[in-house]
Scaffold this motif. Structure first.
Motif, PDB file in Angstrom:
ATOM      1  N   CYS A  89      -6.850   0.368   2.582  1.00  0.00           N
ATOM      2  CA  CYS A  89      -6.477   0.049   1.202  1.00  0.00           C
ATOM      3  C   CYS A  89      -7.693   0.200   0.282  1.00  0.00           C
ATOM      4  CB  CYS A  89      -5.956  -1.390   1.111  1.00  0.00           C
ATOM      5  SG  CYS A  89      -4.447  -1.720   2.053  1.00  0.00           S
TER       6      CYS A  89
ATOM      7  N   LYS B 187       0.806  -1.229   0.000  1.00  0.00           N
ATOM      8  CA  LYS B 187       0.000   0.000   0.000  1.00  0.00           C
ATOM      9  C   LYS B 187       0.839   1.279   0.000  1.00  0.00           C
ATOM     10  CE  LYS B 187      -0.616   0.118   5.027  1.00  0.00           C
ATOM     11  NZ  LYS B 187      -1.573  -0.029   6.135  1.00  0.00           N
ATOM     12  N   ASP B 188       2.046   1.240   0.563  1.00  0.00           N
ATOM     13  CA  ASP B 188       2.884   2.436   0.598  1.00  0.00           C
ATOM     14  C   ASP B 188       4.015   2.371  -0.427  1.00  0.00           C
ATOM     15  OD1 ASP B 188       1.413   3.574   2.714  1.00  0.00           O
ATOM     16  OD2 ASP B 188       2.537   2.406   4.193  1.00  0.00           O
ATOM     17  N   SER B 189       3.890   1.478  -1.392  1.00  0.00           N
ATOM     18  CA  SER B 189       4.934   1.328  -2.416  1.00  0.00           C
ATOM     19  C   SER B 189       4.652   2.262  -3.587  1.00  0.00           C
ATOM     20  CB  SER B 189       4.963  -0.123  -2.909  1.00  0.00           C
ATOM     21  OG  SER B 189       3.783  -0.410  -3.640  1.00  0.00           O
ATOM     22  N   GLU B 190       5.468   2.126  -4.635  1.00  0.00           N
ATOM     23  CA  GLU B 190       5.278   2.966  -5.813  1.00  0.00           C
ATOM     24  C   GLU B 190       4.125   2.485  -6.684  1.00  0.00           C
ATOM     25  OE1 GLU B 190       8.514   1.208  -5.859  1.00  0.00           O
ATOM     26  OE2 GLU B 190       8.547   0.134  -7.778  1.00  0.00           O
TER      27      GLU B 190
END
Length: 332
Positions: free
Chosen positions: A100, A15-18
């Motif tokens: 999410c 969820k906090d990735s690119e």
């Protein structure tokens, strides 16, 4: 696709990735549930939860000390535990995906997904809804009650009864002082009768009933792992430890392998093959027992490999592994 153990954990890790990630769950948000008992290994889940920004202690229900075992011939013994516990599996799944982008009550056709997304991750478990069909499957039916007790629980800790020939087992997993999960999985389909007999004998009030098949076919038998834009993670590619019917930790380990190799499906396949290599030996051992084609002499190399693997990873399995206990099960 699929917000069970693997899908929800993968969403939490990405969820906090690119990446822009969307989750799909065929059940509505109100009916979203998690089938099968809530047993896992505390220190392992603690590490997974840290990676997803959660504290596992918030979900812990029962920290086991001993597993009571009763064999079909009447033999009883205890296995010392070192981390086996029950936890609020459904609440953790919901918390993993609470912030999410998840679309509930939706299971789009593959063609629709292919037109919208660069990658489609099949976490639909046993159904394997978006991957090609396997040439041969192997699974057990399971059945379970969540039971509440007014006059005290029948067991103070974990309790199991393996079926004859290792065709499955009955389980009692404690959920605090007044409730438990009881259920069974059995290749010979005695799982419902055995679960109902336990409920009748020990009393209690069944407040939930669940049932589904669990795949025992291991990753080496669940290819292809990917096809076109679709790649499988978790039970959809066979991440269940057949001797125990355990899939929570193996499926979350599969998520980690996928994250490390998500831009190279061939590398992901090789990583899965390496990590789950011993699972094929376990499956071969269990299937031989179930089909009454077992010989301790022929199976000795696999048996010793399984014992060494479990003994080396006692902390991963949450129990004290003894050759004598494994032999009792093998001779059932």
């Amino acid at each position: 696709m699929g917000m069970g153990v693997a899908g929800s954990y993968l969403m939490a890790r990405l969820k906090d990735s690119e990446h822009e990630v969307t989750g799909y769950e065929r059940m509505t948000q109100i009916k979203h549930d998690s089938i099968c008992a809530w047993g896992t290994i505390k220190p392992v889940l603690e590490e997974f939860c840290k990676k997803a920004g959660r504290n596992f202690d918030d979900y812990l229900i029962h920290d086991g000390k001993s597993m009571h075992v009763r064999m079909s011939g009447g033999t009883k013994f205890d296995i010392g535990l070192k981390g086996l516990c029950t936890y609020d599996k459904l609440r953790l799944i919901k918390d993993f995906i609470s912030d999410c982008n998840v679309r509930y009550g939706s299971a789009p056709r593959l063609e629709e997904l292919e037109s919208q997304y660069d990658m489609i991750v099949d976490c639909t478990g046993f159904h394997r809804s978006y991957l090609p069909k396997m040439s041969e499957d192997f699974f057990l039916p399971t059945y379970e009650y969540k039971v509440e007790y007014d006059d005290g629980v029948p067991y103070d800790d974990f309790y199991i009864e393996p079926f004859p020939g290792m065709s499955g087992y009955f389980w009692y997993f404690p959920l605090g002082e007044k409730s438990a999960h009881i259920g069974a999985g059995d290749y010979n389909k005695n799982h419902i009768k055995t679960t109902d007999a336990f409920l009748k004998k020990h009393g209690g009030r069944a407040v939930q009933t669940k049932g589904r098949p669990i795949r025992l076919a291991t990753p080496d038998r669940c290819k292809p792992y990917y096809s076109g834009k679709v790649v499988g993670v978790g039970e959809s590619i066979g991440t269940v430890y057949a001797l125990l019917g355990e899939g929570i930790i193996p499926s979350m380990q599969c998520v980690e392998l996928f994250i490390e190799n998500m831009h190279d499906f061939a590398a992901y396949e090789r990583a899965v093959e390496r990590h789950y290599a011993v699972y094929a030996k376990v499956f071969k051992f269990v299937r031989a027992k179930i089909r009454k084609d077992f010989s301790i002499i022929k199976s000795l190399p696999d048996f010793l490999a399984i014992f060494r693997y479990m003994k080396k990873h006692e902390d991963r399995f949450g129990m004290k592994i003894k050759m004598t206990d494994l032999l009792k099960v093998a001779r059932a």
